[in-house]
Design an enzyme around this catalytic site. Structure first.
Site, PDB file in Angstrom:
ATOM      1  CE  LYS A  96      45.089 -95.684  44.111  1.00 52.30           C
ATOM      2  NZ  LYS A  96      45.855 -96.315  42.652  1.00 52.30           N
TER       3      LYS A  96
ATOM      4  CD  GLU B 140      44.244-101.949  44.769  1.00 47.10           C
ATOM      5  OE1 GLU B 140      44.677-102.464  45.749  1.00 47.10           O
ATOM      6  OE2 GLU B 140      44.476-101.033  44.127  1.00 47.10           O
TER       7      GLU B 140
ATOM      8  CB  SER C 144      51.720-100.575  48.139  1.00 46.40           C
ATOM      9  OG  SER C 144      51.588-100.978  46.767  1.00 46.40           O
TER      10      SER C 144
ATOM     11  CE  LYS D  95      48.089-101.950  46.574  1.00 46.23           C
ATOM     12  NZ  LYS D  95      47.201-100.743  46.060  1.00 46.23           N
ATOM     13  CG  LEU D  96      52.216-109.569  48.330  1.00 46.52           C
ATOM     14  CD1 LEU D  96      52.396-110.912  48.273  1.00 46.52           C
ATOM     15  CD2 LEU D  96      53.515-108.940  48.975  1.00 46.52           C
ATOM     16  CE  LYS D  97      50.982-101.553  43.252  1.00 46.96           C
ATOM     17  NZ  LYS D  97      49.626-100.999  42.716  1.00 46.96           N
TER      18      LYS D  97
ATOM     19  CG  ASP E 168      43.012 -98.248  41.972  1.00 46.58           C
ATOM     20  OD1 ASP E 168      42.508 -97.171  41.781  1.00 46.58           O
ATOM     21  OD2 ASP E 168      44.105 -98.523  42.226  1.00 46.58           O
TER      22      ASP E 168
ATOM     23  N   GLY F 273      46.539 -94.968  47.661  1.00 46.78           N
ATOM     24  CA  GLY F 273      47.638 -94.095  47.506  1.00 46.78           C
ATOM     25  C   GLY F 273      48.055 -94.005  46.344  1.00 46.78           C
TER      26      GLY F 273
ATOM     27  CG  ASN G 106      48.429-101.431  39.457  1.00 47.12           C
ATOM     28  OD1 ASN G 106      49.363-101.801  40.274  1.00 47.12           O
ATOM     29  ND2 ASN G 106      47.553-100.443  39.543  1.00 47.12           N
TER      30      ASN G 106
ATOM     31  CG  ASP H 298      46.750-103.139  43.095  1.00 44.60           C
ATOM     32  OD1 ASP H 298      46.087-103.354  41.958  1.00 44.60           O
ATOM     33  OD2 ASP H 298      47.187-101.908  43.205  1.00 44.60           O
TER      34      ASP H 298
HETATM   35  O1  SMG Z   1      50.855 -94.500  47.906  1.00 51.44           O
HETATM   36  O2  SMG Z   1      51.406 -96.553  49.048  1.00 51.44           O
HETATM   37  C1  SMG Z   1      51.191 -95.804  47.957  1.00 51.44           C
HETATM   38  C2  SMG Z   1      51.125 -96.444  46.698  1.00 51.44           C
HETATM   39  C3  SMG Z   1      50.022 -97.431  46.590  1.00 51.44           C
HETATM   40  O3  SMG Z   1      50.152 -99.285  45.068  1.00 51.44           O
HETATM   41  C4  SMG Z   1      49.836 -98.152  45.254  1.00 51.44           C
HETATM   42  N1  SMG Z   1      49.388 -97.703  44.488  1.00 51.44           N
HETATM   43  O4  SMG Z   1      47.441 -99.156  41.998  1.00 51.44           O
HETATM   44  O5  SMG Z   1      46.983 -98.863  44.234  1.00 51.44           O
HETATM   45  C5  SMG Z   1      47.708 -98.530  43.169  1.00 51.44           C
HETATM   46  C6  SMG Z   1      49.045 -97.988  43.139  1.00 51.44           C
HETATM   47  C7  SMG Z   1      49.140 -96.889  41.819  1.00 51.44           C
HETATM   48  C8  SMG Z   1      50.422 -96.300  41.924  1.00 51.44           C
HETATM   49  S1  SMG Z   1      51.557 -97.251  41.132  1.00 51.44           S
HETATM   50  C9  SMG Z   1      53.032 -96.241  40.657  1.00 51.44           C
HETATM   51 MG    MG Z   2      45.551-100.265  42.808  1.00 51.95          MG
END
Ligand code: SMG
Ligand code: MG
Length: 379
Positions: free
Chosen positions: A273, A224, A145, A171-173, A249, A301, A201, A199
C-alpha cells in the site's frame, strides 16, 4: 518546478454499505486530499489515513496537523535551499522523501504530499504515473475485499454479487469467531476455482496457530496480517505452523522492514500500500526488492477515491504484481466518486494513460463532498 502552496481539503463520502473489519465498521470515508499548486501544473494527493487510528496509528486530523506544522515547512526549507545560487533551482518529486526524512513516521501524510508533487511534475512533463513507475500492462485484474457480515447467507449473497460483477479474486475479512465457517461456506457454494484469500487485520495471536491451521484445507491464496503489526517473529513462527502462505500488510512500512520480514521468513507474499510505506516511489522499491527475492506482491486498497485508485492501478501494472489487488470499481464503495468512476471491464480496471494520474476531480462533485479547505503557502 516551484511549489507555491498546497490546499488541504477534507471530504466525506458515504459508503454504499457499512464495511466491517476486525477493528471496526466504516459507514463513510473521511478523506484528506492535497492539491499542490506549482509554476507548472496542479497535482493531487490522497492521504489514506482513516478518521480514527484503528488500522494504523495514523488518522486524518493528525495527518492535516503534521502536514501544516512540519512536512510543508520542511519542504519549503528544502525548496529555499535548492533555489540558492548554485542549487538545482526547484523541487522534484524524487526529492520529497529525502526532504521529509528528518520527521519521524507519518508515512501516510508523506505519501500524500509526494503523490501531489509527483502528479504536478508528471502533468507538467506530459508523462503518466504508469509510464513513470514502469507499468507493463494497460489493465489490471480486480479483486474485492468483502467485510464481515452478520450471517453466512448474507455473506454468500454479497460474494455471489461480486462474482457476477466479474471480480477476479475474493478477499474475506476475518476475526476470531468469523473465519473457518465463512471460508468453508464460500468454498462449498462457489467451488475451488475461485481465487480466495483472508485478511485478519492483526486480530489473532500466535496461540491461535492451531486454529488458523484449520484454514489449510481450503487452498487459500494467502492469509493477510494475522498477528500484530510489530510481531514479525510471530509471523515467521506462524508461517512454519500453517500451510496457507502468510502475507504481511500492516507490518511492512518501508523497503527496510520488507527486507527484514523476507529474510526472517515472516511472509512469502507482500501487500503493498503506497500510503502505508511513505509513497509510490518507496512502493516501487519494495516491488523491486520482492521481485529480487521471488516474493509475490499485490496492491492493497484503503477505500481510495478515484485519485488514489488511479495511482494504485498504475502501480499494480508493474511486472511483480502477480496477484490481483484490492483495486475494485468505484461503485464497490461509492455511489458517486469524485472523478470519472472506475468501472470493471471483464474483471479488470484500466490503467489511466493520460498525464499524471490521468484523472482529476470533477469540481461539482468535489465541492459536494467537501467539508473544509485550508491553504498552506510554501515559501
Ligand atoms: O480499498 O478495497 C479497498 C479496501 C481493501 O480491505 C481493504 N483494506 O487491511 O487491507 C486492509 C484494508 C484496510 C482498510 S479497512 C477499513
Ligand atoms: Mg489488510
Amino acid at each position: 518546478m516551484k511549489l507555491q502552496g498546497v490546499e488541504l481539503r477534507r471530504i466525506t463520502m458515504p459508503l454504499v454499505a457499512p464495511f466491517r473489519t476486525s477493528f471496526g465498521t466504516e459507514h463513510e470515508r473521511d478523506v484528506l486530499l492535497l492539491r499542490a499548486v506549482t509554476d507548472g501544473a496542479e497535482g493531487w494527493g490522497e492521504c489514506v489515513a482513516m478518521a480514527e487510528p484503528l488500522y494504523s496509528s495514523e488518522y486524518a486530523d493528525a495527518a492535516a496537523d503534521v502536514l501544516r506544522r512540519f512536512l510543508l515547512p520542511a519542504l519549503s526549507r528544502h525548496q529555499e535551499s535548492a533555489r540558492r545560487p548554485g542549487g538545482p533551482g526547484g523541487i522534484a518529486a524524487s526529492d520529497v522523501g529525502h526532504a521529509l526524512a528528518p520527521i519521524k513516521g507519518h508515512r501516510m501524510s508523506k505519501a500524500a504530499l509526494e503523490m501531489a508533487v509527483l502528479d504536478a511534475e508528471l502533468r507538467t512533463l506530459g508523462r503518466s504515473f504508469a509510464g513513470e513507475l514502469g507499468a507493463v500492462v494497460d489493465r489490471v485484474p480486480s479483486g474485492v475485499s468483502v467485510g464481515i457480515h452478520d450471517t453466512i447467507p448474507a455473506l454468500l449473497d454479497a460474494v455471489d454479487g461480486y462474482l457476477s460483477d466479474g471480480y477476479q479474486r475474493i478477499k474475506l475479512k476475518i476475526e476470531p469467531g468469523w473465519d473457518v465457517e465463512p471460508v468453508r461456506a464460500v468454498r462449498e457454494r462457489f467451488g475451488d476455482g475461485v481465487l480466495l484469500q483472508v485478511d485478519a487485520n492483526t486480530a489473532y495471536t500466535l496461540g491461535d496457530a492451531r486454529h488458523l491451521a484449520r484454514l489449510d484445507p481450503f487452498d487459500l491464496l494467502l492469509i493477510e496480517q494475522p498477528l500484530e503489526e510489530e510481531d514479525v517473529l510471530g509471523h515467521a513462527e506462524l508461517a512454519r505452523r500453517i500451510q496457507t502462505p502468510v502475507c504481511l500488510d500492516e507490518s511492512i512500512v518501508s523497503a527496510q522492514t520488507a527486507a527484514a520480514a523476507i529474510t526472517l521468513g515472516a511472509c512469502s507474499i507482500i501487500n503493498i500500500k503506497p500510503g502505508r510505506v511513505g509513497g509510490y516511489l518507496e512502493a516501487r522499491r519494495i516491488h523491486d526488492l520482492a521481485v529480487a527475492h521471488g516474493v509475490a506482491v499485490w496492491c492493497g486498497g484503503m477505500l481510495e477515491t478515484g485519485l488514489g485508485r488511479a495511482a494504485n492501478a498504475a502501480l499494480a501494472a508493474l511486472p511483480g504484481f502477480t496477484l490481483p489487488g484490492d483495486i475494485s470499481g468505484s461503485d464497490r464503495f461509492y455511489r458517486t466518486d469524485i472523478t470519472e468512476p472506475f468501472v470493471l471491464d471483464d474483471g479488470h480496471i484500466a490503467v489511466p494513460a493520460g498525464p499524471g494520474l490521468g484523472v482529476a476531480p470533477l469540481p461539482d462533485l468535489l465541492d459536494k463532498f467537501t467539508t473544509s479547505t485550508e491553504w498552506v503557502s510554501v515559501g
